[in-house]
Design a protein around this motif. Structure first.
Motif: not given
Ligand code: HH2
Length: 270
Positions: A132-134, A43-45, A48-51, A7-11
């Motif tokens: 997104r909301t957790m 897919e990053s989880t 706030g990650a993008e789907a 992924t490009p965006d994992s934390f």
């Protein structure tokens, strides 16, 4: 279980292994360091990650799963970290043996039918709401009781859809809709989840609750990762999902020797 994030965006390692060749090489390194399973995700989880679309997710993980699950021989045991049936199906076709769904079949209930048909292992994880909301003010009465009841409900759903009981693994979802206190209580009382009768997967690696306790940035959370995993192991976790497999394997070997007298005796005889 070693983590391979394509992924490009994992934390924790976003962008580091987006290139398939690098991800494959990283997966092989984790096996050399002592991983029994590779968990591959596209897919990053993180909060706030993008789907991402199924096409994009599959383009990221497909070649990596194919190379590592096949790898010129019987291959490695690969878990696909996805909530999408199309991605899971392609990964299973390419040799994956486990589906790891952080939504526990809520994002797409059809994933249950696929897992039932294929007879693969299935990880059902607890999450409050969605990524997104957790982390917006998560609250529980008794966090352990609520996580346990949620997982029991998801097991019932999966079994109702034809998934075999003995294929189901469960996960408290550390960091998914939880405050620091919730995470710590779940780890402290992890043993209570054993009453559900399924292997427990535990994932605290480099997560933000560690940083909140120690003040360490994401690339310096190995000590906290090891402490939390060793306690989770002592409390009954069977599958530890981590980025840093080598040090974790070493810590686990020592923890096993302490906790298991037979192992301690075998070492003393060497
Ligand atoms: N945590 C993450 C992703 N998948 N799966 C299970 N079963 N348990 C977990 O605790 C878990 C998981 C988040 O960690 P990571 O993959 O490092 O980050 P990101 O989601 O940003 O890719």
């Amino acid at each position: 279980m070693g983590i391979v994030n394509v992924t490009p965006d994992s934390f924790s390692d976003g962008g580091e292994f987006l290139d398939a060749e690098r991800a494959i090489e990283h997966g092989r390194e984790l096996i050399e360091q002592g991983a029994d399973i590779l968990d591959i995700g596209g897919e990053s989880t993180r909060p706030g990650a993008e789907a991402v679309s199924a096409e994009e997710e599959l383009a990221r993980v497909g070649p990596v799963v194919g190379a590592l699950a096949g790898d010129g021989g019987p291959g490695m045991t690969v878990s696909i970290d996805t909530s999408k049936p199309a991605v899971a199906e392609a990964a299973l076709d390419a040799g994956a043996a486990i589906v790891n769904d952080v939504t526990a079949l809520r994002a797409d209930p059809e994933l249950a039918a696929l897992c039932s048909e294929r007879g693969c292992e299935l990880v059902l994880m607890h999450m409050l709401g969605d990524p997104r909301t957790m982390q917006e003010n998560p609250s529980y009465g008794d966090v352990v009781e609520e996580v346990k009841a949620f997982i029991a409900g998801r097991i019932e759903f999966a079994v109702g859809e034809g998934v075999a009981e003995e294929r189901i693994w469960i996960d408290p979802g550390i960091g998914f809709g939880k405050t620091v206190e919730h995470n710590l209580e779940l780890i402290r009382r992890l043993g209570e989840l054993r009453e559900l009768g399924h292997p427990i997967v535990f994932g605290s690696s480099r997560k933000s609750f560690i940083g909140k306790i120690t003040g360490a940035p994401v690339d310096r959370r190995l000590g906290g990762t090891i402490a939390s995993n060793v306690i989770a192991y002592a409390n009954g976790a069977e599958i530890l999902r981590v980025h840093d497999v080598g040090p974790m394997r070493e810590a686990l070997t020592v923890a096993e020797a302490i906790l298991d007298p037979a192992r301690a005796a075998a070492i003393a005889d060497r």
